[in-house]
Motif scaffolding. Structure first.
Motif, PDB file in Angstrom:
ATOM      1  N   ASP A  11       0.854  -1.187   0.000  1.00  0.00           N
ATOM      2  CA  ASP A  11       0.000   0.000   0.000  1.00  0.00           C
ATOM      3  C   ASP A  11       0.885   1.229   0.000  1.00  0.00           C
ATOM      4  OD1 ASP A  11      -2.279   1.627   0.049  1.00  0.00           O
ATOM      5  OD2 ASP A  11      -3.318   0.275   1.426  1.00  0.00           O
ATOM      6  N   ASN A  26      -3.549   9.840  10.553  1.00  0.00           N
ATOM      7  CA  ASN A  26      -4.563   9.024   9.878  1.00  0.00           C
ATOM      8  C   ASN A  26      -4.106   7.589   9.659  1.00  0.00           C
ATOM      9  OD1 ASN A  26      -6.169  11.272   9.712  1.00  0.00           O
ATOM     10  ND2 ASN A  26      -5.611  11.753   7.601  1.00  0.00           N
ATOM     11  N   GLU A  29      -6.627   4.843   9.853  1.00  0.00           N
ATOM     12  CA  GLU A  29      -7.535   4.867   8.699  1.00  0.00           C
ATOM     13  C   GLU A  29      -6.902   4.164   7.506  1.00  0.00           C
ATOM     14  OE1 GLU A  29      -9.286   8.181   5.570  1.00  0.00           O
ATOM     15  OE2 GLU A  29      -8.914   8.782   7.653  1.00  0.00           O
ATOM     16  N   TYR A  30      -5.615   4.426   7.268  1.00  0.00           N
ATOM     17  CA  TYR A  30      -4.909   3.763   6.171  1.00  0.00           C
ATOM     18  C   TYR A  30      -4.881   2.257   6.387  1.00  0.00           C
ATOM     19  CZ  TYR A  30      -2.981   8.517   5.551  1.00  0.00           C
ATOM     20  OH  TYR A  30      -2.820   9.862   5.384  1.00  0.00           O
ATOM     21  N   ASN A  33      -8.263   0.601   5.894  1.00  0.00           N
ATOM     22  CA  ASN A  33      -8.592   0.532   4.471  1.00  0.00           C
ATOM     23  C   ASN A  33      -7.880  -0.637   3.805  1.00  0.00           C
ATOM     24  OD1 ASN A  33      -9.844   1.969   2.055  1.00  0.00           O
ATOM     25  ND2 ASN A  33      -7.703   1.873   1.420  1.00  0.00           N
ATOM     26  N   TRP A 224      -5.070  -1.762  -2.863  1.00  0.00           N
ATOM     27  CA  TRP A 224      -5.488  -0.358  -2.906  1.00  0.00           C
ATOM     28  C   TRP A 224      -6.321  -0.036  -4.137  1.00  0.00           C
ATOM     29  CZ3 TRP A 224      -4.011   2.285  -7.191  1.00  0.00           C
ATOM     30  CH2 TRP A 224      -2.846   1.901  -7.852  1.00  0.00           C
ATOM     31  N   ASN A 227      -9.997   0.447  -3.257  1.00  0.00           N
ATOM     32  CA  ASN A 227     -10.366   1.691  -2.581  1.00  0.00           C
ATOM     33  C   ASN A 227      -9.078   2.352  -2.130  1.00  0.00           C
ATOM     34  OD1 ASN A 227     -11.807   3.752  -1.317  1.00  0.00           O
ATOM     35  ND2 ASN A 227     -12.037   2.591   0.579  1.00  0.00           N
ATOM     36  N   ASN A 228      -8.654   3.369  -2.837  1.00  0.00           N
ATOM     37  CA  ASN A 228      -7.351   3.973  -2.594  1.00  0.00           C
ATOM     38  C   ASN A 228      -7.449   5.062  -1.525  1.00  0.00           C
ATOM     39  OD1 ASN A 228      -4.706   4.779  -2.765  1.00  0.00           O
ATOM     40  ND2 ASN A 228      -4.725   5.226  -4.945  1.00  0.00           N
ATOM     41  N   SER A 229      -6.654   4.899  -0.457  1.00  0.00           N
ATOM     42  CA  SER A 229      -6.652   5.901   0.615  1.00  0.00           C
ATOM     43  C   SER A 229      -5.608   6.990   0.383  1.00  0.00           C
ATOM     44  CB  SER A 229      -6.394   5.229   1.968  1.00  0.00           C
ATOM     45  OG  SER A 229      -5.107   4.642   2.008  1.00  0.00           O
TER      46      SER A 229
END
Length: 290
Positions: A11, A26, A29-30, A33, A224, A227-229
């Motif tokens: 990622d 964050n 969150e990463y 995801n 990723w 859904n790319n963070s």
């Protein structure tokens, strides 16, 4: 014909060159995801009883051992993607060896196994650094899947490189990424961004065409890409297009693709092909499971 399903387990926030984009507040969150995307892929594979090959970034295995263990406990093959996602073309032999040592060590610690397959970051094994295949052999690898058999990636001319799996003089089995020949040109389409950019029906027609020619698709995807963070405000233009184009369609396309075609791992391919037809590869098969 059964095709080959691989996942490049990485990622953006685990690659040093992206540190400038990182908002470390964050980080959870990463991570969430990444875990969510991996579990979506695992669920899709389980639905069709597919075992895939996951090329695991060493740094990811070190920081996210639970998701790597989850992949392994679901019966998928764990292979090596290097430690820090640095191109082989940017490393000396000694740097490459240290990178392998780090990545092998962390995979052994997390899963209790020694990986037998390797894929270089950005498919960066090419005509100018084939010494890397001899190094892989030295470290006990059985196969590699890092070469895109077109000049743009590999520096090989069209008639210099095979598009089907073959055994390199090092003893490493090479699984080239998939291309299709149109007139006299080879067009890459193995997966990743090509899976998002090429119209889905055309992508499936390419699979059918190479299958009729007796070649398997060697498919790859990154978690990723579901859904790319990556901070979208940090990029624009072509970079933004490459990172985000058609991401909202990837999951449905994956479901449709595995409904239309059969897939298995590189490990299974070797067992079902090399060991049946070529006795000289039996030692490699034994090594693969020890």
């Amino acid at each position: 014909m059964r095709n080959i399903f691989t996942v490049d387990l990485e990622d953006w926030y685990l690659v040093n060159e992206n540190d400038r984009y990182n908002n470390f507040q964050n980080m959870n969150e990463y991570r969430e995801n990444l875990h969510s995307n991996v579990r979506t892929i695992l669920s899709l594979l389980k639905r069709k009883n597919i075992k895939a090959t996951f090329f695991v970034l060493g740094k990811l295995a070190e920081t996210e051992p639970e998701i790597v263990n989850e992949i392994y406990s679901n019966g998928h093959e764990i292979a090596c993607h290097g430690y820090n996602h640095k191109r082989v073309s940017e490393m000396t032999q000694e740097e490459f060896k240290r990178d392998l040592e780090l990545s092998i060590k962390v995979i052994q610690k997390v899963c209790g196994i020694t990986p037998k397959g390797y894929r270089a970051a950005n498919f960066s094994i090419n005509k100018n650094n084939l010494w890397s295949l001899f190094v892989l052999k030295e470290f006990g690898f059985a196969y590699d899947s890092s070469i895109y058999p077109i000049k743009y990636y590999s520096e090989f001319k069209r008639n210099e490189i095979n598009m089907s799996p073959y055994v390199h003089e090092s003893g490493i089995i090479e699984f080239p990424l998939s291309c299709i020949e149109i007139i006299k040109y080879r067009i890459p389409f193995s997966g990743g961004a090509y899976f998002r950019f090429i119209p889905f029906n055309l992508f499936c027609n390419f699979i059918k065409k190479i299958n009729k020619q007796g070649r398997e698709l060697i498919f790859y995807i990154h978690p990723w890409e579901l859904n790319n963070s990556f901070p979208i405000s940090s990029v624009s233009g072509l970079s933004k297009l490459r990172k985000f184009y058609n991401i909202n369609k990837v999951e449905s396309r994956l479901k449709s693709m595995v409904d239309k075609f059969d897939f298995y791992s590189i490990e299974e391919y070797i067992i079902n092909n090399f060991s049946k037809n070529y006795s000289i590869y039996l030692k490699l098969i034994i090594k693969l499971f020890n």
